[in-house]
Design an enzyme around this catalytic site. Sequence first.
Site, PDB file in Angstrom:
ATOM      1  CG  HIS A 195      -1.895   1.006   1.393  1.00  0.00           C
ATOM      2  ND1 HIS A 195      -1.627   2.297   1.759  1.00  0.00           N
ATOM      3  CD2 HIS A 195      -3.235   0.942   1.196  1.00  0.00           C
ATOM      4  CE1 HIS A 195      -2.756   2.986   1.794  1.00  0.00           C
ATOM      5  NE2 HIS A 195      -3.747   2.193   1.454  1.00  0.00           N
ATOM      6  CG  ASP A 248       0.769  -2.113   6.372  1.00  0.00           C
ATOM      7  OD1 ASP A 248      -0.144  -2.115   7.223  1.00  0.00           O
ATOM      8  OD2 ASP A 248       0.651  -1.572   5.251  1.00  0.00           O
ATOM      9  CD  GLN A 260      -6.708  -4.503   3.936  1.00  0.00           C
ATOM     10  OE1 GLN A 260      -7.627  -5.288   4.177  1.00  0.00           O
ATOM     11  NE2 GLN A 260      -6.915  -3.252   3.616  1.00  0.00           N
ATOM     12  CE  LYS A 268      -7.158  -0.118   6.144  1.00  0.00           C
ATOM     13  NZ  LYS A 268      -7.851   0.136   4.875  1.00  0.00           N
ATOM     14  CB  CYS A 281      -3.703   3.176  -1.744  1.00  0.00           C
ATOM     15  SG  CYS A 281      -4.847   4.504  -1.465  1.00  0.00           S
TER      16      CYS A 281
HETATM   17  C1  LIG Z   1      -2.204  -2.679   3.601  1.00  0.00           C
HETATM   18  C2  LIG Z   1      -2.546  -1.326   4.103  1.00  0.00           C
HETATM   19  N1  LIG Z   1      -1.602  -0.581   4.698  1.00  0.00           N
HETATM   20  C3  LIG Z   1      -1.855   0.635   5.181  1.00  0.00           C
HETATM   21  C4  LIG Z   1      -3.100   1.206   5.059  1.00  0.00           C
HETATM   22  C5  LIG Z   1      -3.329   2.580   5.581  1.00  0.00           C
HETATM   23  O1  LIG Z   1      -4.212   2.554   6.637  1.00  0.00           O
HETATM   24  P1  LIG Z   1      -4.787   3.918   7.233  1.00  0.00           P
HETATM   25  O2  LIG Z   1      -5.288   4.700   6.077  1.00  0.00           O
HETATM   26  O3  LIG Z   1      -5.862   3.475   8.163  1.00  0.00           O
HETATM   27  O4  LIG Z   1      -3.656   4.583   7.944  1.00  0.00           O
HETATM   28  C6  LIG Z   1      -4.114   0.490   4.426  1.00  0.00           C
HETATM   29  C7  LIG Z   1      -5.449   1.095   4.239  1.00  0.00           C
HETATM   30  O5  LIG Z   1      -6.072   1.005   3.212  1.00  0.00           O
HETATM   31  C8  LIG Z   1      -3.833  -0.803   3.955  1.00  0.00           C
HETATM   32  O6  LIG Z   1      -4.770  -1.526   3.352  1.00  0.00           O
END
Ligand SMILES: Cc1ncc(COP(=O)(O)O)c(C=O)c1O
Lengths: 420, 148
Positions: free
Chosen positions: A137, A214, A217, A240, A378
């Site tokens: 992401h 990270d 998900q 999430k 993203c």
């Molecule tokens: C794999 C992953 N990393 C990071 C994020 C970023 O999360 P946040 O926007 O809640 O900080 C997301 C959100 O879509 C994600 O799916």
Amino acid sequence: MNKKNNIAEIQNQTEDFDVEKFRKDFPILHQEINGKPLVYLDNAATTQKPKSVIDAIEKYYQKYNSNIHRGVHTLSENATEAYESARLKVKNFINANSTKEIVFVRGATEAINLVAQSFGRNSLSKEDEIIITELEHHANIVPWQLLSQQTGVKLKYIPINKDGELVEPEYKKLLNEKTRIVAVGHISNALGTINPIENIINMAHEYGAKVLIDGAQATSHTSVDVKKLDCDFYVFSGHKLFGPTGIGVLYGKENLLEEMPPYQGGGDMIKMVTMKETQYNDLPYKFEAGTPNISGVIGLGAAIDYVNKIGLENISVHENALLNYANQKTSEITGLKFIGTAKQKTSILSFTLEGIHPHDVGTILNNEGIAIRTGHHCAMPVMEYFKIPATSRASFSFYNTYKEIDALIEAIEKCKKVFS
Amino acid sequence: MFDIKDLYQEIIVDHNRSPRNFGVIDDADKILEGFNPLCGDKLKLYIKTDGQNINDIAFDGTGCAISIASASLMTDAMKNKSIDEAESLFNEFHALITTEDKFDSEHLGKLTVLAGVKDFPGRVKCASLCWHTLRSALVGDNKPVTTE
Ligand SMILES: Cc1ncc(COP(=O)(O)O)c(C=O)c1O
């Protein structure tokens, strides 16, 4: 293969999972969109909130709203108690050693930026290397690119294959003594791939590199044990995980967090301030400058309670069954192509339809009451790899049903009819 | 509730499937790109003018049905128009897809099939991307256009 039998079998496996009962916990699910029952299949973007989470937040504002860690009055004591007990819930949820290792932040994005700036900026130079992956992401790419611009540290990417899996032998080649940080998603938001993070962590440690996972998900689908994983940092977002937006978690090993300088300065993160200098507070408060998102933390605590009550084991059994069912059903649709066919996958279905742009699919599905995500998710490097501008992505949660997947299939057929 | 067919009318589906004026003009005097970062739509306009009139116009790129059909219909409508006429058509089209105002269907011709997008606010940008690009090429600063 007899497909009908197979589907009946899948449904049998999860018969004792009472979806309808759980759905009652989510007020938002019971409404119509464009005259059709809402079918919410955008859970990878954000999950819905159970009543217990909404109630916990409301109760805080109705009964004991006040600032924490400073008042001597009852409301403040109650708020502090609720805030810190949520930290304990998070600690237990991911099996950290101590609540000192649980830092509340805005979300996964802020947690990664915190590590990049506090851990990376002070210790890295152009002699060093960071490894991330093509699956990430943007939240796990851009902070490292920024760090690279600031320090000259070199950024390398583990490539993916046509199934959307990381190519592990290539990772081996990228690793060396200069590798200082490896930052990898636990589960890909664009494709649903579950990455082999145990291996990735172990191999990085052989070279003395630190590993950030990270988990944005992951935490709503699978249980996480940071001690067993032995990762150095693990980050995730509350929204999430059936919790509120604006709250997330940075887990870091205590000795690492101890060495890291503060990310932001302000109230709460200090022990003593004179006009000359400041003595920083103990962990985790050193990283929580200013009045935090108190209601968010309390809501996240309630979300964790809720997930624990259902059990991530049960959740993943039902979600896997949903994914299998959706896979079988959608594979019968001509012109539909799966993007992301990893062997280890969570309940995310990314696809393209021949001759129909995902944006049009999204609009037509929405007209049928079905919420999916369309676009690059993203994760533009992933789209670049597959040479497509975008995909349609249906992502399932434990409150989704077979009936909803049938509605999805029907709506996809409708897309094809509109464009026939 | 909107009928999806109000948005995806026959003409739109047809222009998406076989876009008119799709391709490159080698001796174009204006070439400009429009980009919608939200959905990745990317269109490039090729325009040949004599300073006053649009003598030839074409486009290529990728995008959703609405943006492709809109570019196809727009380029059809722009052929042999003066730059002044193009500007006034831009304003009329913009009103068509964003307001409930009465429109001159005779003047707008086939472009009126795009009126349906106003009921789908998320899609207005798709229909207007090529138009903003055209305007920037003709009377604006000729800088690449993005919708965000
Ligand atoms: C794999 C992953 N990393 C990071 C994020 C970023 O999360 P946040 O926007 O809640 O900080 C997301 C959100 O879509 C994600 O799916």
